[in-house]
Design an enzyme around this catalytic site. Structure first.
Site, short mmCIF file in Angstrom:
data_model
loop_
_atom_site.label_atom_id
_atom_site.label_comp_id
_atom_site.label_asym_id
_atom_site.label_seq_id
_atom_site.Cartn_x
_atom_site.Cartn_y
_atom_site.Cartn_z
N GLN A 1 0.50 -1.84 -0.03
CA GLN A 1 0.24 0.45 0.21
C GLN A 1 0.73 0.88 0.14
O GLN A 1 0.55 2.04 -0.03
CB GLN A 1 -1.12 0.29 1.27
N ARG B 1 3.64 0.43 13.38
CA ARG B 1 3.75 -1.86 12.53
C ARG B 1 3.45 -1.28 10.67
O ARG B 1 2.84 -0.24 10.35
CB ARG B 1 1.47 -1.87 13.06
N HIS C 1 0.97 -9.38 4.46
CA HIS C 1 0.37 -8.71 4.08
C HIS C 1 -0.12 -8.21 3.29
O HIS C 1 -0.42 -7.40 2.23
CB HIS C 1 0.23 -7.05 4.78
N ASN D 1 -2.15 -10.54 8.51
CA ASN D 1 -3.27 -9.79 8.92
C ASN D 1 -4.55 -9.82 7.93
O ASN D 1 -4.60 -9.82 6.61
CB ASN D 1 -2.31 -8.03 7.90
N GLU D 2 -5.59 -9.87 9.17
CA GLU D 2 -6.84 -10.33 8.39
C GLU D 2 -6.67 -11.49 7.44
O GLU D 2 -7.41 -11.69 6.29
CB GLU D 2 -7.29 -9.26 7.60
N ASN E 1 -8.69 -5.76 14.82
CA ASN E 1 -8.48 -4.41 13.45
C ASN E 1 -10.49 -4.19 13.32
O ASN E 1 -10.61 -5.05 13.39
CB ASN E 1 -8.30 -4.92 12.18
N TYR F 1 -13.42 -1.42 12.17
CA TYR F 1 -13.47 -0.41 11.33
C TYR F 1 -15.66 -0.04 11.60
O TYR F 1 -15.74 1.09 11.67
CB TYR F 1 -13.14 -0.48 10.31
N GLU G 1 -5.36 -1.90 13.93
CA GLU G 1 -6.07 -0.99 13.02
C GLU G 1 -7.67 -0.19 13.48
O GLU G 1 -8.42 -0.92 13.87
CB GLU G 1 -6.71 -1.31 11.26
N TRP H 1 -5.05 3.82 11.59
CA TRP H 1 -4.44 3.07 10.16
C TRP H 1 -5.69 3.94 9.04
O TRP H 1 -6.39 4.26 9.55
CB TRP H 1 -5.75 1.83 9.63
N GLU I 1 -5.34 1.63 -1.14
CA GLU I 1 -6.77 1.09 -1.15
C GLU I 1 -6.99 0.24 -1.69
O GLU I 1 -8.40 0.13 -2.02
CB GLU I 1 -7.15 2.29 -0.14
N TRP I 2 -6.12 -0.58 -1.78
CA TRP I 2 -6.44 -2.29 -2.71
C TRP I 2 -7.38 -2.19 -4.17
O TRP I 2 -6.99 -1.15 -4.52
CB TRP I 2 -6.98 -3.02 -1.44
C1 PNW Z 1 -7.87 -3.97 6.18
N1 PNW Z 1 -13.74 -5.12 4.57
O1 PNW Z 1 -8.79 -3.90 5.04
C2 PNW Z 1 -7.06 -3.69 5.83
O2 PNW Z 1 -5.87 -4.67 6.74
C3 PNW Z 1 -5.87 -2.39 6.35
O3 PNW Z 1 -4.80 -2.60 4.81
C4 PNW Z 1 -7.12 -1.88 4.60
O4 PNW Z 1 -5.95 -0.50 4.07
C5 PNW Z 1 -7.89 -1.02 5.89
O5 PNW Z 1 -8.55 -2.35 6.53
C6 PNW Z 1 -8.85 -0.66 5.14
O6 PNW Z 1 -9.61 -0.65 4.59
C7 PNW Z 1 -9.71 -4.53 4.73
O7 PNW Z 1 -14.53 -5.51 3.30
C8 PNW Z 1 -10.50 -4.59 3.34
O8 PNW Z 1 -14.45 -6.07 4.60
C9 PNW Z 1 -11.45 -5.03 3.07
C10 PNW Z 1 -12.54 -4.83 4.25
C11 PNW Z 1 -12.08 -5.36 5.46
C12 PNW Z 1 -10.38 -4.93 5.60
#
Ligand code: PNW
Length: 469
Positions: A19, A76, A120, A164-165, A293, A295, A370, A417, A424-425
């Protein structure tokens, strides 16, 4: 109300190799599944790739300066597997290892604790070509890779985080296909879950052997799953999503076994014969700390098979679901407010999650690895970024961490984060999570208001409501 965090509470921030680094073909780095995926037309928004990203590969020294200036106690980052072992097996790349060695030394010189994530999401493409995470051999290759990096960096790294995840790697990479490598194979996604867990256990043993002074952790994106109603059917929908999202990892990692209901729920997808005798024991290597993590939250109901589905599981548009074997569960839209990702903002979910972990796994130290938010930031004519919504998000979530600690949860620290705006993917550069803005034309770093605010928090441990809250 002002909240005071304990002395020694870790204030950090997080990034990931693909990233931020760029330098995608430099100094012997091999291709990863994210290079392949992002260079495939239609896979990422605007066709964005991580070729240059935030150019951290060249600007790492300047970025260390920002980390030090912020007064962070920990940083991290993740190690790019194809940068240090380009083909995913065999020879290691000295230049790649040196890059991370310099970064780790630079952190230590500045009094910042290095927290290294081994994986990651940037799997060497050669290993994907050989089957990827649905193939057991990938876990064995990961053990070799872990040995190479732990040997090189050893206990200069304070905390080794294996993954990571893994939820994202397995279900988004091999289920819905909205992440690399973009495969849509329900049985493969569950095999990937297992091989990621297995790889964690194998690498965990490597850390114990080669860096006995280092801490061992793994970072999970645990889901807070809630029912749309009090009905028994909705409660069962919650149970099933909880099994796929949370207990598929927590079970083997912490209790030494996959939950029986998960195996039964997914029996039509796979017979789980990829789990061999002894695997679950391997996976359950004791952890020093669990990375969390967080969100947002998830709202589900049982789907009657007739009414329109809301098709809103928050994981990008795909005809394929990440929730393999749970086609009869519907994901409902949630009340706002939302971030620019469309994710609902709900700090109370973080308190709830931490207290659940505290209750179910007493004595296990927790770390928020995160938490943060994307918003449409604007640079004002004075050259500043007044990101009051991000600041408010951070304030409320850190406050929610404090509330969980008040109720007994053993939380050791918090990583925002992200340090920098980054790739962002699937959303490319369109979504900005940084507390430091990156101008992608000049690669200039600009501190947003949230960075100034976070610096004060890290310096004092005193969480003050932002002005206007
Ligand atoms: C996490 N979802 O990603 C990652 O660890 C980070 O690299 C990323 O930038 C950050 O959260 C923000 O997106 C996720 O779709 C990506 O549920 C997608 C999901 C959850 C976490």
């Amino acid at each position: 109300m002002t909240r005071v965090f304990p002395e020694g509470f870790v204030w950090g921030s997080a990034t990931a190799s693909y990233q931020i680094e760029g330098g995608a073909t430099e100094d012997g780095r091999g291709p990863s599944i994210w290079d392949t995926y992002s260079h495939t037309p239609g896979r990422t928004l605007n066709g964005d790739t991580g070729d240059v990203a935030a150019d951290h590969y060249h600007r790492w020294r300047e970025d260390l300066g920002h980390i030090a200036e912020l007064g962070l106690s920990a940083y991290r980052f993740s190690i790019s597997w194809p940068r240090v072992q380009p083909g995913g097996s065999g020879a290691f790349n000295r230049a790649g290892l040196d890059f991370y060695s310099r970064l780790v030394d630079g952190l230590l010189e500045r009094g910042v604790r290095p927290v290294a994530t081994m994986y990651h999401w940037d799997l060497p493409q050669e290993l994907e070509d050989a089957g990827g995470w649905p193939a057991r051999d990938t876990a064995l290759r990961f053990q070799e890779y872990a040995a190479g990096i732990v040997e090189a960096l050893g206990d200069r790294v304070h905390t080794w985080t294996t993954f990571n995840e893994p939820w994202c790697s397995a279900y988004l990479g091999y289920g819905s296909g909205v992440h690399a490598p973009g495969r849509t194979e329900p049985a493969g996604a569950l095999a990937a879950v297992h091989h990621l867990n297995l790889a964690h256990g194998l690498a965990g043993r490597v850390v114990r052997e080669l860096a006995p002074a280092a801490e061992l952790s793994v970072t999970l994106n645990l889901h807070v799953v809630r029912p749309a109603s009090g009905s028994a059917a909705d409660a069962d929908a919650v149970r099933r999503i909880d099994a796929l999202a949370n207990r598929a990892f927590l079970g083997p990692l912490l209790d030494g076994a996959y939950p029986a209901d998960l195996l039964a729920d997914t029996a039509k997808v796979t017979d789980w014969s990829f789990v061999r005798d002894g695997d679950e024991r391997t996976i359950a290597v004791p952890l020093d700390v669990l990375g969390v993590n967080y969100y947002s939250t998830t709202l589900v109901r049982a789907w009657d098979g007739v009414s329109a589905r809301s098709d809103n599981d928050g994981h990008g548009s795909s005809a394929h679901t990440p929730w393999v074997g749970a086609d009869d569960v519907d994901f409902l839209p949630q009340p706002g407010p939302y971030t620019a990702m469309g994710w609902n903002i709900e700090p109370a979910g973080l308190t709830e999650l931490l207290l659940r972990l505290h209750r179910e796994h007493p004595g296990l130290p927790l770390m928020i690895t995160e938490n943060g938010a994307a918003f449409d930031d604007v640079v004002t004519p004075d050259g500043r970024v007044h990101d009051e919504r991000r600041l408010d998000y951070l304030y409320r979530h850190i406050d929610a961490v404090g509330a969980a600690m008040d109720a007994g949860a053993d939380v050791r620290g918090y990583f925002v984060w992200s340090l920098l705006d980054n790739f962002e993917w699937a959303w490319g550069y369109d979504r900005r999570f940084g507390i430091i803005r990156v101008d992608y034309d000049t690669q200039e770093r600009i501190w947003k208001d949230s960075a100034h605010w976070y610096r004060a928090l890290a310096a004092t441990g005193r969480l003050e409501p932002p002005a206007g809250d």
